[in-house]
Design an enzyme around this catalytic site. Structure first.
Site, mmCIF file in Angstrom:
data_model
loop_
_atom_site.group_PDB
_atom_site.id
_atom_site.type_symbol
_atom_site.label_atom_id
_atom_site.label_comp_id
_atom_site.label_asym_id
_atom_site.label_seq_id
_atom_site.Cartn_x
_atom_site.Cartn_y
_atom_site.Cartn_z
ATOM 1 N N THR A 1 0.819 -1.218 0.000
ATOM 2 C CA THR A 1 0.000 0.000 0.000
ATOM 3 C C THR A 1 0.857 1.274 0.000
ATOM 4 O O THR A 1 0.687 2.152 -0.850
ATOM 5 C CB THR A 1 -0.900 -0.014 1.263
ATOM 6 N N GLU B 1 -7.513 -4.485 10.670
ATOM 7 C CA GLU B 1 -6.811 -5.652 10.106
ATOM 8 C C GLU B 1 -7.512 -6.942 10.554
ATOM 9 O O GLU B 1 -8.180 -6.956 11.585
ATOM 10 C CB GLU B 1 -5.384 -5.707 10.679
ATOM 11 N N LYS C 1 4.591 4.372 18.611
ATOM 12 C CA LYS C 1 4.653 5.763 18.122
ATOM 13 C C LYS C 1 4.914 6.733 19.269
ATOM 14 O O LYS C 1 5.685 7.695 19.130
ATOM 15 C CB LYS C 1 3.343 6.105 17.399
HETATM 16 N N1 HSE Z 1 -2.574 0.518 12.037
HETATM 17 C C1 HSE Z 1 -2.310 1.918 12.203
HETATM 18 C C2 HSE Z 1 -3.603 2.632 12.565
HETATM 19 C C3 HSE Z 1 -1.745 2.594 10.995
HETATM 20 O O1 HSE Z 1 -4.666 2.024 12.667
HETATM 21 O O2 HSE Z 1 -3.524 3.829 12.762
HETATM 22 C C4 HSE Z 1 -0.299 2.298 10.780
HETATM 23 O O3 HSE Z 1 0.461 2.710 11.871
#
Ligand code: HSE
Length: 436
Positions: free
Chosen positions: A13, A190, A205
């Site tokens: 992506t 997901e 993060k």
């Molecule tokens: N899976 C993350 C989210 C995005 O849902 O924000 C990629 O860091």
């Protein structure tokens, strides 16, 4: 000037977004970078698909080692993810003298110290704007834009999946599991959403942001990680009645004793701008001593939003590729020999406000018992809500908001409250931040 040559590891992506945006805006990007940026090589296990996506415009291989060892490649973009093969390839690319761009927050939060050390020794750059909050230039803001400030705290909605789920829970009054199922069917979550819903992705993060905000090494292992799986629709409703929204926040704070680093569902006043960030959007609130509060908002994921961050790193590296390493922006914003050993605090020592929900017998003296326990531990009450028992019921919910206190005080109070005969079941504890 000859083009700078880029090797792309993984054309999913974000990789395909990077390829397309780089091509579409080539002229504009070259005018900014001072030199053309060319994806010369792509490695992907699905070679056929990679060839289709790149229209025969660059070499496609299925072995990423061929990219990181190719002497013609100046910059390697790692978009594989995870800490296994991705780490090996990043370390090999660095050892071969290549600059690295990565969107891999898990890798940096857990192995960043080792990666930056190797990169420094080799004199190459490692850029990671895409690793935090997708398209929002939050790394740039923290490392450069706010460089005059002593950063005091950061609070971010940095996971779109969980923000989408929380927005839906609030809008529709549904429980977590029902919304998760819906989100998966719609492709918002997901198939294996564990890292998102358990707060791990947000903690990666938050760890990266804390590191560059306070000049401390990456310490993901010290972060408190709590997701949204246990959150009840009733808590979202009660919070709302009291004027708060519940968001999964990645929080870091500088205190005298050390750094707080935590991810958990958090009540925030509904009048704050960040409380109104809905759906899959991200937002980060940063408080610096000189600038005050600043807010950054945008898409935290997706093909072209994340590509926007990857390409910003490519341009930065292109501009600085010929500069002496000591004239570049330090990896963690502070010079590597000036990192602080300020500890990351254990949760027992953090200071915040709390939301407590307890199910109690509706009879005289119950509230007095509860408030006595809180008073004995010097916990001050800020607000309270008692629901009328449902028809024919003799039990009800009491919700208490406290002023700030140490987490260990609240834990001790809850232990005592749960032992009262008139309190049934466990007390629900959520943290509350005024963000003022
Ligand atoms: N899976 C993350 C989210 C995005 O849902 O924000 C990629 O860091």
């Amino acid at each position: 000037m000859k083009p700078i040559k880029v090797g792309l590891l993984g054309i999913g992506t974000v990789g395909s977004g990077t390829f397309n945006v780089l091509k579409r805006n080539q002229l504009e990007i070259t005018r900014r970078a001072g030199r053309s940026i060319e994806i010369a090589m792509v490695a992907d296990l699905n070679v056929e698909r990679a060839r289709e996506l790149t229209n025969g415009e660059c070499e496609v291989v299925n072995d990423a080692n061929l990219v990181v060892s190719n002497p013609d490649i100046d910059i390697v973009i790692e978009l594989i993810g995870g800490y296994g093969i991705a780490k090996d390839l990043v370390m090999k690319a660095i050892a071969n003298g290549k600059h690295v761009v990565t969107a891999n927050k898990a890798l940096l939060a857990t192995h960043g110290n080792e990666i930056f050390k190797a990169a420094e020794e080799k004199g190459v750059m490692v850029a990671f704007e895409a690793a935090v909050a997708g398209g929002i230039p939050i790394i740039k803001a923290l490392r450069e834009g706010l460089t005059a400030n002593r950063i005091q705290w950061i609070a971010g909605i940095i996971n779109g999946t969980t923000n989408f789920i929380l927005s839906e829970m609030r809008d529709k009054g549904l429980d977590f599991s029902a919304v998760l199922k819906q989100a998966q069917e719609l492709g918002y979550a997901e198939a294996d959403p564990t890292f998102d819903i358990e707060g791990v992705d947000a903690a990666h993060k938050a760890t990266i942001m804390a590191s560059i905000a306070y000049g401390i090494p990456m310490q993901f292992d010290k972060a408190h990680v709590e997701g949204i799986t246990k959150l009840q629709a009733s808590d979202i409703r009660y919070a709302e009645e009291l004027g708060y929204r519940i968001k999964l926040l990645g929080i870091s704070k500088r205190t005298e004793a050390g750094i707080e680093l935590r991810v958990h569902p958090t009540l925030i006043p509904e009048k704050r701008l960040i409380a109104n960030v809905e759906g899959a959007m991200n937002a980060v609130l940063v408080h610096g001593d000189a600038v005050g509060a600043t807010l950054y908002y945008g898409k935290g994921a997706g093909s072209e939003p994340t590509a926007s961050a990857v390409i910003a790193d490519l341009v930065d590296i292109t501009r600085l590729a010929t500069a002496d390493p000591e004239h570049r922006v330090p990896y963690l914003a502070f010079q590597s020999n000036s990192l602080s050993d300020l500890p990351v605090l254990p949760m027992a020592e953090i200071v915040t406000s709390y939301y407590l929900r307890m199910h109690v017998a509706d009879k005289p003296g119950v509230l007095a018992d509860v408030t006595r326990i809180l008073a004995d531990l010097t916990i001050s009450i800020d607000a309270m809500l008692q629901k009328e028992p449902a028809e024919g019921e003799t039990q009800t919910d009491i919700i208490i908001l406290t002023h700030q206190t140490k987490e260990k005080n609240i834990v001790a109070a809850i232990e005592k409250i749960e032992k009262l005969d008139s309190v049934f079941g466990a007390v629900t504890k959520l943290r509350l931040e005024e963000l003022s």
